[in-house]
Structures are given as C-alpha cells and as structure tokens.
Design a protein around this motif. Structure first.
Motif, PDB file in Angstrom:
ATOM      1  N   SER A 264       0.936  -1.252   0.115  1.00 37.95           N
ATOM      2  CA  SER A 264      -0.044   0.003  -0.096  1.00 37.95           C
ATOM      3  C   SER A 264       0.911   1.368  -0.024  1.00 37.95           C
ATOM      4  O   SER A 264       0.622   2.207  -0.501  1.00 37.95           O
ATOM      5  CB  SER A 264      -1.053   0.013   1.161  1.00 37.95           C
ATOM      6  OG  SER A 264      -0.250  -0.023   2.625  1.00 37.95           O
ATOM      7  N   GLY A 265       1.867   1.069   0.785  1.00 37.11           N
ATOM      8  CA  GLY A 265       2.788   2.334   0.999  1.00 37.11           C
ATOM      9  C   GLY A 265       3.448   2.576  -0.606  1.00 37.11           C
ATOM     10  O   GLY A 265       3.680   3.547  -0.985  1.00 37.11           O
TER      11      GLY A 265
ATOM     12  N   LEU B 182       2.704   5.866  -2.803  1.00 38.31           N
ATOM     13  CA  LEU B 182       3.704   6.880  -3.295  1.00 38.31           C
ATOM     14  C   LEU B 182       3.660   7.050  -4.698  1.00 38.31           C
ATOM     15  O   LEU B 182       3.930   8.065  -5.292  1.00 38.31           O
ATOM     16  CB  LEU B 182       5.077   6.104  -2.744  1.00 38.31           C
ATOM     17  CG  LEU B 182       6.353   6.808  -3.288  1.00 38.31           C
ATOM     18  CD1 LEU B 182       6.077   8.260  -2.640  1.00 38.31           C
ATOM     19  CD2 LEU B 182       7.640   6.358  -2.879  1.00 38.31           C
ATOM     20  N   SER B 183       3.451   6.042  -5.240  1.00 37.47           N
ATOM     21  CA  SER B 183       3.447   6.033  -6.659  1.00 37.47           C
ATOM     22  C   SER B 183       2.487   6.842  -7.452  1.00 37.47           C
ATOM     23  O   SER B 183       2.443   7.403  -8.474  1.00 37.47           O
ATOM     24  CB  SER B 183       3.392   4.413  -7.582  1.00 37.47           C
ATOM     25  OG  SER B 183       4.383   3.668  -7.089  1.00 37.47           O
ATOM     26  N   VAL B 184       1.322   6.532  -6.879  1.00 34.32           N
ATOM     27  CA  VAL B 184      -0.022   7.482  -7.482  1.00 34.32           C
ATOM     28  C   VAL B 184       0.397   8.898  -6.948  1.00 34.32           C
ATOM     29  O   VAL B 184      -0.020   9.819  -7.769  1.00 34.32           O
ATOM     30  CB  VAL B 184      -1.333   7.112  -6.654  1.00 34.32           C
ATOM     31  CG1 VAL B 184      -2.229   8.110  -6.934  1.00 34.32           C
ATOM     32  CG2 VAL B 184      -1.547   5.565  -7.356  1.00 34.32           C
ATOM     33  N   THR B 185       1.026   9.353  -5.936  1.00 34.10           N
ATOM     34  CA  THR B 185       1.293  10.640  -5.539  1.00 34.10           C
ATOM     35  C   THR B 185       2.196  11.144  -6.410  1.00 34.10           C
ATOM     36  O   THR B 185       2.062  12.379  -6.913  1.00 34.10           O
ATOM     37  CB  THR B 185       1.978  10.686  -4.195  1.00 34.10           C
ATOM     38  OG1 THR B 185       0.928  10.072  -3.302  1.00 34.10           O
ATOM     39  CG2 THR B 185       2.264  12.073  -3.672  1.00 34.10           C
ATOM     40  N   ILE B 186       3.229  10.607  -6.940  1.00 34.14           N
ATOM     41  CA  ILE B 186       4.556  11.163  -7.759  1.00 34.14           C
ATOM     42  C   ILE B 186       3.736  11.107  -9.137  1.00 34.14           C
ATOM     43  O   ILE B 186       4.174  11.836  -9.830  1.00 34.14           O
ATOM     44  CB  ILE B 186       5.806  10.170  -7.689  1.00 34.14           C
ATOM     45  CG1 ILE B 186       6.301  10.331  -6.182  1.00 34.14           C
ATOM     46  CG2 ILE B 186       6.643  10.510  -8.803  1.00 34.14           C
ATOM     47  CD1 ILE B 186       7.588   9.273  -5.799  1.00 34.14           C
TER      48      ILE B 186
ATOM     49  N   LEU C 201       3.320  11.617   1.097  1.00 32.52           N
ATOM     50  CA  LEU C 201       4.682  11.461   1.109  1.00 32.52           C
ATOM     51  C   LEU C 201       5.342  10.975   2.257  1.00 32.52           C
ATOM     52  O   LEU C 201       6.187   9.821   2.380  1.00 32.52           O
ATOM     53  CB  LEU C 201       5.534  12.632   0.685  1.00 32.52           C
ATOM     54  CG  LEU C 201       5.145  13.181  -0.946  1.00 32.52           C
ATOM     55  CD1 LEU C 201       5.789  14.596  -1.434  1.00 32.52           C
ATOM     56  CD2 LEU C 201       5.716  11.952  -1.809  1.00 32.52           C
ATOM     57  N   HIS C 202       4.869  11.620   3.343  1.00 28.92           N
ATOM     58  CA  HIS C 202       5.505  11.312   4.667  1.00 28.92           C
ATOM     59  C   HIS C 202       5.005   9.748   4.976  1.00 28.92           C
ATOM     60  O   HIS C 202       5.988   8.988   5.403  1.00 28.92           O
ATOM     61  CB  HIS C 202       5.031  12.362   5.614  1.00 28.92           C
ATOM     62  CG  HIS C 202       5.529  11.881   7.270  1.00 28.92           C
ATOM     63  ND1 HIS C 202       5.062  10.909   7.915  1.00 28.92           N
ATOM     64  CD2 HIS C 202       6.388  12.746   7.908  1.00 28.92           C
ATOM     65  CE1 HIS C 202       5.716  10.860   9.126  1.00 28.92           C
ATOM     66  NE2 HIS C 202       6.677  12.021   8.944  1.00 28.92           N
ATOM     67  N   ILE C 203       3.803   9.360   4.727  1.00 34.09           N
ATOM     68  CA  ILE C 203       3.090   8.103   5.272  1.00 34.09           C
ATOM     69  C   ILE C 203       4.043   6.917   4.419  1.00 34.09           C
ATOM     70  O   ILE C 203       4.618   6.113   4.986  1.00 34.09           O
ATOM     71  CB  ILE C 203       1.695   7.879   5.461  1.00 34.09           C
ATOM     72  CG1 ILE C 203       1.135   8.838   6.247  1.00 34.09           C
ATOM     73  CG2 ILE C 203       1.320   6.646   5.462  1.00 34.09           C
ATOM     74  CD1 ILE C 203      -0.348   9.147   6.140  1.00 34.09           C
ATOM     75  N   SER C 204       3.797   7.285   2.950  1.00 33.09           N
ATOM     76  CA  SER C 204       4.355   6.262   2.258  1.00 33.09           C
ATOM     77  C   SER C 204       5.902   6.016   2.290  1.00 33.09           C
ATOM     78  O   SER C 204       6.624   4.792   2.495  1.00 33.09           O
ATOM     79  CB  SER C 204       4.057   6.506   0.823  1.00 33.09           C
ATOM     80  OG  SER C 204       4.453   7.768   0.423  1.00 33.09           O
ATOM     81  N   THR C 205       6.599   6.878   2.418  1.00 34.29           N
ATOM     82  CA  THR C 205       8.103   6.776   2.467  1.00 34.29           C
ATOM     83  C   THR C 205       8.308   6.381   3.907  1.00 34.29           C
ATOM     84  O   THR C 205       9.533   5.518   4.010  1.00 34.29           O
ATOM     85  CB  THR C 205       8.797   8.197   2.339  1.00 34.29           C
ATOM     86  OG1 THR C 205       8.222   9.086   3.307  1.00 34.29           O
ATOM     87  CG2 THR C 205       8.980   8.863   1.184  1.00 34.29           C
ATOM     88  N   VAL C 206       7.719   6.440   5.065  1.00 35.91           N
ATOM     89  CA  VAL C 206       7.984   5.996   6.208  1.00 35.91           C
ATOM     90  C   VAL C 206       7.840   4.421   6.285  1.00 35.91           C
ATOM     91  O   VAL C 206       8.647   3.561   6.951  1.00 35.91           O
ATOM     92  CB  VAL C 206       7.273   6.632   7.327  1.00 35.91           C
ATOM     93  CG1 VAL C 206       7.265   5.683   8.774  1.00 35.91           C
ATOM     94  CG2 VAL C 206       7.647   7.995   7.681  1.00 35.91           C
TER      95      VAL C 206
END
Length: 226
Positions: A34-35, A39-43, A190-195
């Motif tokens: 899910s992370g 992250l991919s959808v965000t970028i 970004l914060h959640i997915s990268t963590v």
C-alpha cells in the motif's frame, strides 16, 4: 461508489482480523504494498496535477512541506498507526482519544483529493486503509472495551474518508482551493508512504517478499495509471 468502497475497505480490514487473524508479517507486506502504491500515485498523478494547475511552484512546494509537518505532528499522537505501529496503553479501560482523533483527521484528509482525482488515488487509499483497519481493530480487541464500543468507533473511523470526499465535493472553499489542499495532502501521503517503505526492511537487510510487494505496488500504478 467511492463512499461505499472506502467504508468497505475498513470493514474488510476488521473482518480479516476476526476471521483470519493475520500475523505481523502479513500486515507488514500489505503495508509495504500500500505504501508503494500510494507513493507511486502521488508522484505519477497528484504531483503533476498540482504543478500543472498552479502558477506558483514555490507556494505548492511550501504547502507540500507543510503537509509533511502536519502528518509528523499527527503521528506524535497516533503513535504511527498510519504505518502499522500501535501499542497498547497501560490502562486498557481508558480510551486513547488522541490516537483515535488523529487517525480520524488523517482519514478525513485522505478523502479530500479523491473527488477531483482519478480512480487510482481512490484505490491507493482503499488499499492503504485495509492494513490500518487491521491494526486499529487488533488494538481495540485487545482492550477492555465492549463489542458495541469497538463497532461504534470503527464505524466513525470508516466514515471519515467518505466525509472528506463529501466535504470536498459540496463545500465551496474546498473546491476553490482544491489545488492548494491537494498539495497539503501530497505532503501527508509522501510522509506516510516513505516511512512505510523505509521501515519495510528490518536492520537494513534485504527482504525479498517485502521488495516484491513494493515492486508490485509500483508496477501496478505504472501500468494502470490513466
């Protein structure tokens, strides 16, 4: 339809706990997937959308950084439940209001950009909510709360993201400042997915299963992004 799917995602997470009782390894794999997906959808989607609709790139960047800071503050209260970390408090009869409220704020914010985005973001949030619902349900079941109390608070949590979608759709302010609000939410994502991704490998050791889950999340986004 998005309202129903977001509610179902929490229901699925809760039912998985009751029926299958998934272990920490499975939950971590779901979180890694899910992370990576989020992250991919965000970028690939949210970032180009924001910068394509703004005349002030610096302002958008500042708002993204503010979103990262906001999520950092929320996690100081939620104890990192958004990325799979939650711990039982010493008094099992006392409801953890700060943790629950911060999770609800996070869930509400997730729903804000959905109305103006494509289905990839909706599915990314749905996939993200399932392991979070697993973690929250497991936490509540290990307390002294009654079944009615557990169902009540899980229901509130399940309604927060749909409420975010509804508010974004119906309230003029959120429509007028959609780009700015999306920039804030990008920071949160970004914060959640990268963590999640940085924590996916314990002691910095390569874990093929988690790497495969992350790779699957990225590839699924790349090949399905419309």
């Amino acid at each position: 339809m998005s309202y129903i799917l977001l509610i179902i995602s929490v229901l699925v997470g809760s039912l998985l706990v009751l029926v299958l009782k998934p272990n920490n390894k499975i939950v971590r794999l779901l979180l890694a997937f899910s992370g990576a997906y989020l992250l991919s959808v965000t970028i690939l989607h949210l970032l180009p959308e924001v910068y394509g609709h703004t005349h002030d790139a610096k302002k958008a960047g500042i708002l993204i950084l503010v979103g990262i800071i906001i999520q950092s503050v929320l996690e100081s209260f939620s104890k990192g439940a958004e990325h799979g970390h939650i711990h039982l408090h010493s008094d099992k009869s006392k409801f953890p209001w700060l943790l629950f409220v911060s999770l609800c704020i996070h869930a509400f914010s997730e729903g804000l950009p959905i109305h103006h985005a494509n289905d990839n973001l909706l599915w990314a949030i749905i996939v993200h909510k399932i392991p979070i619902a697993i973690v929250l349900t497991t936490f509540l079941l290990n307390t002294n709360y009654s079944k009615q109390t557990i169902i009540f608070f899980l229901s509130i949590f399940a309604l927060m993201s749909p409420l975010g979608v509804l508010v974004s759709d119906k309230v003029t302010f959120f429509n007028l400042y959609h780009t700015e609000i999306t920039a804030l939410i990008i920071g949160v994502f970004l914060h959640i997915s990268t963590v999640i991704l940085f924590e996916s490998s314990e002691n910095h050791k390569f874990n093929f299963q988690k790497f495969a889950a992350i790779l699957l999340g990225v590839l699924l986004t790349v090949f399905t992004l419309s």
